[in-house]
Design an enzyme around this catalytic site. Structure first.
Site, PDB file in Angstrom:
ATOM      1  NE  ARG B 649      29.800  38.532  35.099  1.00 40.37           N
ATOM      2  CZ  ARG B 649      29.103  39.569  34.145  1.00 40.37           C
ATOM      3  NH1 ARG B 649      29.544  40.413  33.643  1.00 40.37           N
ATOM      4  NH2 ARG B 649      27.757  38.924  33.773  1.00 40.37           N
ATOM      5  CD  GLU B 726      51.006  39.894  36.186  1.00 40.81           C
ATOM      6  OE1 GLU B 726      52.086  39.857  35.791  1.00 40.81           O
ATOM      7  OE2 GLU B 726      50.298  40.422  36.514  1.00 40.81           O
TER       8      GLU B 726
END
Lengths: 355, 766
Positions: B649, B726
């Protein structure tokens, strides 16, 4: 940055007088000088600000051509309608030369005098004969991907970074200089820059007490003009190799059309030498030859015949050849188009401004 | 921005239920700290002005790569007006030593000017402190240093044969792994790929250069610095200066990017702290942009051998990823580059390994997505090579090798949607237009190519504590030493707290980046968002329980006697049966003294979470790129790029997308531009500024989009959130490189792909 004093020159003669004191330097847009001062590569004691002198006009001399004041900023020159229509190679070089912010600050005179971007010149801990005469050249045998392949010496393999000067060389511009003794002389831009030899710290024939007041362009040369800049990213980067070409053609006489003939050509490289590198050998080989890739390749071979790679920049020799060939082909095409329309042409107008 | 990938009705119902409970989570709320930042009122470390005018320090770096200082003369520098201190190894106070037993590097001591040895070019040899920055810098320039130059090892290619197994991999990872019998599987495969790929040294280069203002106050030391993990910085400073940790107060409310380079403190912080203590004055030090290249670590250069063995149908039978990287010999750093392949594709026979070769260059440190960023450059290029060899669509090849279980660990994936990302991206990007045969699509002078690559990145968890306090006026204050380095923490935690307490976002204030606050894992390893949002969610749940109990159980409450199970926190109050009481009123009942009601929430390290043992918990993505290559010059320009991602989410659609776009653009840079150049004669880093160290500029990125699949990873945490800081860079560069191959038919395995590497393979000019 080291302490320095600053004055704003009130007129051209006062400026030239002020800069003749030891340790003094002119400053205009400061887009290169200030960077170098922060890094203590340039260490002037005194700055004479000439940016506000009334030398920014772009004028029409009575005998044709264009006289560009040395303090005109790059963006002003690039946007000038006379430059865009008569000297598109110059407009293209200026637009390719820097970001909008820099073009708004950088003067024409300062652009001519910007220093190399050799990384060893920038590293005060490294050997660099240009920055510190006698300290050697660490670029030779070092990281030298961006360095010169023509006209370099064992003292220096740096390149001149200007795009504008490359176009001006192709336009056979003359640089107007004012001396401290109130003398005025003009120097062809092709004679303005020096090769490094064993004095790479002396980059031009400008005398210490002289100031550039204007660049005078002769009337526009016939034919097509193009500036092609090859670089590692789409903006904010110096040329790996660039080519300014001016090409005029005679249309093929046969009814079938076919390739025309090169009537005349001017070929100047950027990013390959200590100065904008005009190749008369290439120009000679093009004249009166058919406008074909075979002709361009021969010109490219002639232009790069004396090129020497230093390891990291070996590729630039073939890159320069290929870039020249394509630029000549496109300039000849533009010349043909212009001839048919009865005017000059470079790239389409819409191509400006995005680089 | 949020768009459904695979539609399943049960999932949609769950999503709708969650949307009702938490209306703000996921919304593209603007940054709550945005106005402060754009008006210059967000004060960064170097701009802090505390306890009067500070002194300024300037660091002098070594001009040799390896050796020792034989003489250092500071007399001229000390005589300069305004100079207060010139510190060298002769007069630097003794410092603590680096304790390699800690699990992470970041809390370890970091010594400076400790001895005359020079370990890398640019290493600090002196610090000048003066009244003004200019005086300090001038003084540094007057220090005469004589060196005995030692033999240095600077050339990675020449030192590959000297590689050794790391003493210790990062975060407890195994250096080598093997499943099945790789050699046998590879030898028996119908089709094999065996290629080497290299990636260069890369530098994080956040916009805010590293800076510190250290202010002594009695026995205490206030340290203003941009740091990703506040508590570990405090431990590191304390260990280095041999101080009681409680005497150190780290302040880091705003950080102008870190990307790994601010995970730990470096020279500017340690030297400012030491000088401030020695002089008993505030001392400020900023690294110059040039100094940030050698002094804050860089991603080591890598040589990666990837071997793939498959059947004719594209099913992998064997996969091996053998990595050799450089390390500074004194501070070993083993980037987990081979870990990339451990959870990515199915294959019965597999192996990974890591080796290090010592180079006398600046230490290796984490740069965005350590391990996976360089690792995917290689393995995803190799997958493209295999697809080409098989004449198979590279999207289909990847889908064909989708594992059912984590292929090394044998455990289920918590929530894996790599195939959904590939399918959704393929559809949106118009992938079907990609020419199967390379170098066949042309537009004028441009050769056009399409590339794809997969992305994977683990979702880790670390210990984090937060405190949420409801004030008597019904506003909430969230406090943690968690950081926001431009990532959006202030905003996302505002959303989580607002939802957790039924408050509008403007009645939540988030306070971060101070060591007095509850300790977090900070920002790094993509764990910041998951850790801190979960902790806030739990703290709010504890508050909610207490508030509802009080509202329904306190005789003075208008809701007295109602069933707490029917009561909710909504619209700034407690509501039950159509009656709403302002939160402040209930808080006043519980805490009549006006001090507000506080609760803490937290997370545990993943090692203590059973789900991390039972599941392979990762995030996923698929990158699609289209490039144009100039047929004459080899110049490569991106035409468009799309990333589709799955990270559970999403807390904030806007900040999440920004993070992903930034990572994708960085990946573009890794593919085409970025490399720290090393002069192998001296060990000097050559291109030490942002004019010479190329990263993409705006003109390089004409069209880019990031799409996040709707999701919820219930194995990750109660919010279903996973980190994606990342993820965007992972695989992005490989997609660009694969597009270059598709455009030109030239496979460049030495990144970045600069034009000279394409030149020999370009078509003849016509």
């Amino acid at each position: 940055m080291r302490p320095f004093t600053y004055e704003r020159a009130t007129d051209a003669r006062a400026a030239v007088a002020a800069v003749s004191r030891p340790g003094a330097k002119f400053i205009s847009g400061g887009t290169n000088l200030l960077d170098l001062m922060k890094l203590e590569i340039e260490r002037p004691d005194h700055l004479v600000d000439i940016s506000r002198l009334p030398l920014a006009a772009i004028e029409d001399p009575p005998d044709g051509g264009l006289r560009i004041g040395a303090q005109a900023v790059n963006s002003q020159v690039a946007a000038d309608a006379r430059v865009r229509t008569g000297y598109p190679v110059l407009a293209e070089a200026l637009v390719a030369g820097a970001s909008g912010q820099l073009r708004n600050m950088a003067s024409v005179g300062g652009n001519l005098l910007q220093r190399t971007r050799c990384p060893y010149f920038y590293d005060t801990g490294a050997g660099c004969n240009k920055r510190a005469p006698g300290s050697g050249c660490d670029a030779i045998g070092g990281v030298n991907r961006t360095h010169a392949i023509l006209g370099a010496s064992d003292s220096c393999i740096a390149t001149h970074p200007s795009d504008m000067a490359v176009a001006m060389t192709a336009l056979e511009a003359r640089i107007e200089l004012l001396g401290a003794d109130r003398s005025v002389r003009t120097v062809a831009v092709g004679d303005f820059y020096r090769l490094p030899g064993d004095t790479p710290h002396i980059e031009t024939v400008l005398r210490p007490d002289e100031m550039i007041t204007a660049v005078v362009l002769p009337p526009p040369p016939p034919g097509g003009q193009l500036y092609r800049k090859v670089r590692d990213r789409a903006s904010y980067e110096f040329a790996v190799v660039s080519v300014a070409a001016v090409v005029s053609t005679d249309e093929g006489t046969s009814t079938g059309g076919g390739p025309g003939t090169i009537a005349d050509a001017r070929v100047v490289f950027g990013g390959v030498a200590h100065k904008p590198w005009r190749s008369f050998a290439a120009e000679d080989s093009l004249r009166d030859r058919p406008a074909t890739m075979t002709t361009y390749r021969a010109a490219a071979e002639a232009a790069l015949a004396d090129a020497v790679g230093r390891g990291g920049n070996d590729f630039k020799i073939e890159l320069a050849r290929r870039t020249l060939c394509r630029t000549l082909a496109e300039a000849a095409e533009a010349a043909g188009d212009a001839q048919r329309r009865g005017g000059r042409s470079g790239r389409d107008e819409g191509d400006h401004g995005t680089r | 921005m949020l768009s459904g990938g695979a539609g399943d009705p049960a999932g949609t119902r769950a999503t709708m239920a969650r949307a009702e409970e938490s209306p703000l989570i996921g919304q593209p709320l603007n940054r709550v700290d945005g106005p402060l930042k754009v008006t210059g009122r967000a004060t960064y470390a170097y701009e802090q002005w505390e306890a009067g005018p500070p002194l300024y320090g300037f660091i002098l770096g070594a001009t040799i790569g390896r050796g020792r200082i034989t003489r250092i003369d500071t007399a001229r520098a000390e005589r300069l007006p305004g100079v207060r201190l010139v510190m060298t190894h002769h007069n630097a106070p003794p410092q603590g030593t680096r304790d390699e037993s800690t699990f992470l590097e970041f809390p370890r001591a970091f010594t400076a000017l400790a001895n005359p040895e020079i370990h890398f070019h640019g290493e600090p040899v002196a610090l000048a402190v003066a009244t003004t920055f200019e005086q300090a810098r001038a003084a540094a320039g007057l220090i005469d240093v004589t060196y005995a130059v030692g033999p240095g090892r600077y050339d990675f290619a020449a030192r590959l044969d000297h590689a050794r197994t790391p003493k210790k991999m990062k975060i407890g990872l195994a250096a080598d792994t093997a499943v099945g019998d790789f050699d046998a599987g590879f030898d028996a495969a119908d089709v094999t790929i065996d290629q080497h790929y290299t990636t260069p040294f890369c530098s994080a280069q956040p916009m805010e250069p590293h800076a510190c203002l250290a202010v002594p106050r009695g026995e205490d030391l206030i340290v203003h610095t941009g740091i990703q993990i506040v508590d570990m910085a405090r431990t590191s400073i304390a260990g280095t200066l041999r101080m009681d940790e409680r005497r150190i107060h780290v302040v880091s409310p705003y950080i102008g990017g870190g990307f790994g380079s601010k995970l730990r403190v470096h020279y500017e912080t340690i030297l400012a702290a030491i000088a401030a203590r020695v002089l008993d004055r505030p001392v400020k030090i900023a690294l110059t942009r040039q100094q940030t290249f050698p002094l804050v670590g860089m991603r080591p250069t890598s040589h990666q051998r990837v071997r793939l063995g498959s059947g004719r149908d594209g099913r992998l039978v064997a996969i091996a990823h053998d990595v050799t990287m450089s390390t500074n010999p004194d501070v070993e750093y083993a980037e987990q580059t081979g870990v990339t392949t451990r959870s990515l594709y199915a294959a019965p026979h597999r192996a990974t390994s890591h080796r290090l070769t010592a180079l006398d260059l600046p230490r290796g440190e984490d740069v965005r997505a350590p391990g996976h960023a360089p690792g995917l450059m290689a393995v995803e290029a190799a997958m493209d090579e295999l697809a080409h060899e098989l004449s198979m669509d590279p999207v289909e090849l990847r889908i064909r090798n989708e594992p059912e279980l984590d292929p090394e660990r044998g455990v289920p994936f918590s929530d894996r949607h790599l195939v959904d990302c590939l399918r959704e991206g393929e559809r949106r990007f118009g992938w079907k237009r990609r020419p199967m045969k390379p170098a066949t699509l042309r537009e004028g002078r441009r050769l056009i190519g399409y590339g794809v690559a997969a992305a994977i990145r683990p979702h880790p968890q670390w210990a984090t504590r937060v405190r949420v306090r409801l004030e008597a006026d019904g506003t909430a204050v969230v406090q943690s030493d968690m950081t926001d380095m431009g990532t959006g923490t202030y905003t996302t935690l505002t959303q989580v707290a607002a939802d957790g307490l039924g408050l509008p976002p403007e009645r939540v204030r988030v306070e971060l980046g101070r060591s007095e606050f509850p300790v977090s894992g900070g920002s790094g390893a993509s764990w910041g968002a998951g850790n801190s949002s979960t902790a806030v969610h739990r703290a709010c749940a504890a508050l909610r329980d207490e508030l509802l109990a009080a509202a329904c159980g306190d005789t003075r409450s208008p809701l007295y006697g109602r069933d707490p199970a029917t009561a909710v926190l909504a619209d700034g109050g407690v509501r039950a049966g159509g009656v709403s009481v302002p939160l402040g009123e209930i808080v006043g009942l519980v805490r009549p003294g006006g001090e507000g009601l506080a609760a803490e929430g937290g997370t545990r390290p993943m090692a203590e979470e059973p789900n991390y043992a039972a599941y392979s918990i990762n995030t996923y993505g698929a990158h699609f790129a289209e490039v144009g290559v100039d047929a004459d010059t080899g110049e490569i320009r991106l035409r468009r790029m799309l990333g589709v991602f799955s990270a559970g989410r999403v807390l904030n659609a806007k900040t999440a997308r920004s993070q992903l776009l930034g990572g994708m653009i960085w990946g573009l840079g890794m593919a085409l531009e970025e490399a720290v150049a090393v002069d192998v004669r001296s060990g000097a880093l050559v291109n030490r500024d942002l004019a010479q160290y190329l990263v993409p500029v705006h003109a390089d990125v004409p069209e880019i989009d990031a799409v996040i699949l709707e999701g919820f990873d219930e194995k990750a945490n109660p919010l279903g959130v996973k980190g994606l800081g990342e993820l965007g860079i992972c695989g992005a560069g490989a997609a660009v490189g694969n597009a270059v191959f598709n455009a030109t038919g030239v496979r460049v395995r030495d990144f970045p792909i600069t034009l000279e590497k394409l030149l020999p393979g370009l078509p003849p000019q016509e």
